[in-house]
Design an enzyme around this catalytic site. Structure first.
Site, PDB file in Angstrom:
ATOM      1  N   ASP A   1       5.114   6.679   1.271  1.00 55.23           N
ATOM      2  CA  ASP A   1       3.855   6.817   0.531  1.00 55.23           C
ATOM      3  C   ASP A   1       3.463   8.258   0.256  1.00 55.23           C
ATOM      4  OD1 ASP A   1       3.081   4.162   0.322  1.00 55.23           O
ATOM      5  OD2 ASP A   1       2.175   4.148   2.314  1.00 55.23           O
TER       6      ASP A   1
HETATM    7  C1  GLC Z   1       2.870   3.049   6.253  1.00 53.77           C
HETATM    8  C2  GLC Z   1       2.647   2.054   5.139  1.00 53.77           C
HETATM    9  C3  GLC Z   1       3.972   1.631   4.535  1.00 53.77           C
HETATM   10  C4  GLC Z   1       4.775   2.835   4.134  1.00 53.77           C
HETATM   11  C5  GLC Z   1       4.951   3.784   5.307  1.00 53.77           C
HETATM   12  C6  GLC Z   1       5.679   5.059   4.939  1.00 53.77           C
HETATM   13  O1  GLC Z   1       3.511   2.420   7.319  1.00 53.77           O
HETATM   14  O2  GLC Z   1       1.982   0.902   5.605  1.00 53.77           O
HETATM   15  O3  GLC Z   1       3.757   0.817   3.417  1.00 53.77           O
HETATM   16  O4  GLC Z   1       6.017   2.401   3.644  1.00 53.77           O
HETATM   17  O5  GLC Z   1       3.683   4.125   5.813  1.00 53.77           O
HETATM   18  O6  GLC Z   1       4.936   5.898   4.127  1.00 53.77           O
END
Ligand code: GLC
Length: 804
Positions: free
Chosen positions: A495
């Site tokens: 993210d």
């Molecule tokens: C958090 C989010 C997930 C994402 C991860 C890496 O765990 O819930 O959707 O893939 O972060 O950024």
């Protein structure tokens, strides 16, 4: 310090020291009604949606000693007043002679002794009900009689959890409590915001006569709230103030005089915190759960649920920590993530209507419960498919109560696209896994709307499940950048890497590859050779692109920036190598055997630590808006070079695909929380569930875990452990048995429920290999290959596998 131990026979973890480094919690109920209870009895309870229908006020950022959501006070009458204490330790913090918190399957049991009073409280939500039961036994274990009162207390929040925190005028003006006293002396305290009075009310009640109550916090704490939760002035009076709150901070406190408890005597108090359309409608259930027998039956039913749930797979390997995770705690955590996605925990607070069930998160979570609860899994898949767009991409989150979807954090950046390049592809993996588990091919023909609606809120278009999957593939195939690789969108799985428009994602390229492989497999199974050929061509096209441009010499790069600069390359100063950049080309099968080996070796050399494999290295040291959220963290934290555990099982899986059982297990073991039980002061989180992250070795607090419970680590470590290390994989044709274990193992046993039969599997490893099955006998007869057939006959079948 020692904080507790595993009791495998009871399927519990027992906390023996209430001063854990952070709160340790347990989930009760489901998203339909439930939440979590911490090990000192505090509780965050909601119904259907933590953002829009929250019941108790639990502010996790407040100090551990604070009152949160619910507690129980006991008081002993003394010549000069009352000795008041909480048998849950918080909020009075009295010295105890015994404290045990049993973290069980769907329940929490606190057993304590203070001042000669033993309390044994079992906290749970009966299956399918909208109430929390606290079944409390209070015993005088001293040798003199004691006059004891019990005062359970709940603090409510407005159902709109964010407004509770942002509007301190409207909220208190609307909050109301009403008392209803029955002839037998019991009291039901109803609570609601004024606008919901005729629609939906919370209630708190018990099975014993109540001599007085309070529902106004200010009155209960006393002295204009200069009385405290640790020492409420109201509890120094013989009776509570009987206030029916007309506004303000609403609580529910019920005074029970238990009388003079003789030495050895036990009194039983059963409380209920629930929600219903009205108190009249709730009355039959309230009456029902006032009976100890009904509560016991409900508790037994809960135990039967878990017996069945966990019965989908039980294993016996040479590793006790692996057994306890796969058989109990990891499997159970998959149930939790399936229910709550990333919606409600100590760390994921579930505020605001833009929050909700995460599309990519739930699509992955569901893969951890397919064998255990296929119908519920299917229902969640259906909901997810409803928030897919007509162009095949998906909304990032949705609110389960309203089914309104949103674009997640991406909306905070005007300059970036508002879709995530990976979301929609996960649903292909999830649906195909569901089909392989259940054989329910009819699901593919079910017609499900796409998200877009007309002015009357009617869907603009619908399509079969198969159509949804095809559109997901097409979206990515057509959404490519300069190298022909998928555009990043706002982000991919990570993210926090948010690059300028035009950046491409190797992660999404490989996830697409894996999704296309699933479509090839599915098309062949459906006898649709033309589609299989088409997808094969898609696969080859992307495989060539990846191998043509993304090999950095010793590993694969992770992104191409908007101007074509590779990221995750030896040419970068920070973020030179990323974990997902290496595991996923192996999972997609895009990596040649030689590159696959080299990529995983580079990963081991540069990213592996004793606490798990880091997400990348070196960390970025300073905020850089051109890279995005990743640079908001100091080096070694979270996505910026931390041990982001969700990514670790993908490496385990990749290692098994190359046949490295020793390494796969080493990676499995080094993140096993059960193996951290004697290192809690460094690790801090619950030893019975996976956390999302552990600080990496670039951080001074290397080894510190956070964000336990709601993490894709649950589902993927479960999949890695059961399907790839133990190698028990559902396929369209049967149950494949393809272990990849440490060479030193002599074998293992497993019992697996699969499509209406039970497979009792014994794997022996006489030649001490990691991978390779020599013979498989099913019910005594040798079969060709390693796929045990589908029986569907409700019977047990013996499967004997010899490796070598
Ligand atoms: C958090 C989010 C997930 C994402 C991860 C890496 O765990 O819930 O959707 O893939 O972060 O950024």
């Amino acid at each position: 310090m020692d904080y507790g131990y595993f009791d495998d026979a009871k399927r519990e973890y027992v906390i023996t020291n209430p001063k854990t480094p952070v709160k340790w919690i347990n989930y009760i109920g489901t998203l339909a009604f439930g939440g979590f209870v911490d090990h000192t009895g505090g509780a965050l309870i909601c119904r259907q949606d933590p953002a829009l229908n929250r019941i108790t006020k639990y502010i996790s950022q407040m100090p551990a000693c604070d009152f949160k959501g619910e507690t129980l006070y006991l008081r002993i009458k003394q010549p000069n007043g009352y000795k008041v204490f909480s048998p849950y330790f918080v909020p009075t913090l009295d010295p105890y002679t015994l404290y045990e918190c049993h973290v069980g399957l769907g329940y929490l049991r606190i057993v304590s002794e203070f001042y000669g009073i033993r309390t044994d409280a079992v906290i749970f939500v009966p299956t399918g009900e909208s109430c929390v039961i606290r079944d409390i036994r209070i015993t005088n274990v001293s040798d003199t009689p004691m006059q004891v009162d019990a005062i359970p207390v709940v603090e409510y929040t407005h159902p709109d959890a964010l407004k509770q925190l942002t509007n301190a005028d409207w909220i208190p003006q609307t909050m109301v409590s009403r008392a209803r006293r029955a002839a037998d002396g019991t009291v039901i305290l109803a609570q609601y915001p004024f606008m919901l009075r005729d629609i939906r009310v919370n209630y708190f009640t018990s099975n014993q006569p109540v001599s007085s109550f309070d529902s106004d916090r200010k009155n209960f704490l006393g002295e204009n709230e200069y009385g405290t939760w640790a020492s409420p002035r109201g509890l120094q009076q013989d009776e509570l103030g009987n206030r029916q709150a007309l506004r303000g901070d609403n609580i529910a406190a019920l005074m029970h005089h238990l009388g003079a408890l003789q030495p050895g005597e036990t009194q039983r108090l059963i409380t209920q915190l629930g929600q219903a359309k009205s108190i009249d409608k709730a009355l039959p259930r309230i009456t029902h759960f006032r009976e100890a027998r009904s509560v016991e039956n409900a508790f037994d039913e809960l135990a039967r649920f878990w017996q069945h749930y966990l019965g989908a797979l039980q294993v016996e390997t040479p590793d006790a920590n692996m057994n306890r995770m796969l058989n109990i705690h990891n499997s159970r955590q998959c149930h939790t993530t399936k229910n709550w996605s990333r919606y409600l925990s100590l760390y994921q607070l579930g505020y605001g209507s833009a929050r909700g069930i995460g599309f990519r998160d739930s699509a992955q979570d569901v893969m951890g419960v397919l064998a255990h609860m296929p119908e519920e899994a299917q229902a969640l898949l259906r909901q997810l498919l409803c928030v897919q767009r007509r162009n095949g991409s998906a909304y990032h989150q949705f609110n389960p109560l309203t089914m309104i979807a949103s674009e997640g954090d991406s909306v905070e950046r005007e300059d970036l696209p508002h879709y995530y390049s990976d979301d929609h592809l996960w649903i292909i993996l999830a649906v195909c896994a569901y089909l392989k588990e259940t054989g329910d091919l009819a699901f593919l023909d079910e017609v499900i709307p796409y998200y877009e609606k007309d002015k009357r809120e009617q869907p603009l278009e619908s399509g079969t499940v198969l159509d949804h999957l095809q559109r997901a593939i097409d979206f990515t195939r057509n959404d490519v950048g300069a190298h022909g690789l998928p555009l990043l969108g706002f982000a991919d799985w990570n993210d926090t890497v948010n690059l300028r428009v035009g950046a491409e994602s190797l992660f999404t390229a490989n996830l697409y590859g894996k999704a296309v492989l699933e479509m090839i497999d599915l098309s062949r199974h459906l006898g649709d050779e033309a589609s299989a050929e088409k997808y094969l061509a898609y696969y080859d096209e992307m495989r060539q692109r990846v191998n043509h441009c993304a090999w950095d010499g010793e590993w694969y790069v992770r992104y191409f920036d908007f101007d074509g600069t590779p990221l995750g390359s030896h040419t970068n100063d920070s973020g030179q190598i990323y974990i997902n950049g290496q595991s996923w080309p192996v999972i997609s099968g895009f990596a040649t055997p030689e590159r696959a080996r080299q990529a995983l070796n580079s990963l081991r050399e540069r990213l592996n630590t004793k606490n798990g494999i880091k997400i990348s290295m070196p960390g970025f040291d300073g905020f850089d808006p051109r890279r995005g959220g990743i640079t908001t963290y100091p080096p070694g934290a979270k996505e910026n070079g931390g041990i982001f555990l969700h990514t670790n099982p993908w490496v385990m899986i990749a290692e098994t695909l190359l046949g490295n059982g020793d390494r796969a297990f080493e990676y499995y073991d080094q993140i096993n929380p059960a193996a951290k039980n004697d290192r809690i002061d460094e690790y801090e989180c619950e030893p019975y569930v996976y956390p999302q992250n552990i600080l990496g070795d670039e951080h001074p607090q290397f080894g510190l875990a956070r964000n336990s419970w709601l993490s894709g680590t649950a589902s993927w470590t479960y999949q890695a452990g059961t399907q790839y290390i133990l190698g028990l994989r559902a396929t369209f044709d049967g149950l494949t048995i393809d272990p990849c274990i440490p060479r030193w193992w002599d074998g293992f046993r497993a019992t697996r429920r699969f499509r209406g039969a039970v497979y009792e599997i014994t794997v022996s490893n006489p030649n001490h290999v990691s991978k390779g099955v020599r013979t498989v006998r099913v019910d005594g007869k040798e079969i060709a290959g390693n796929v045990a057939p589908v029986f569907g006959d409700d019977a047990a079948h013996r499967v004997e596998v010899v490796m070598g």
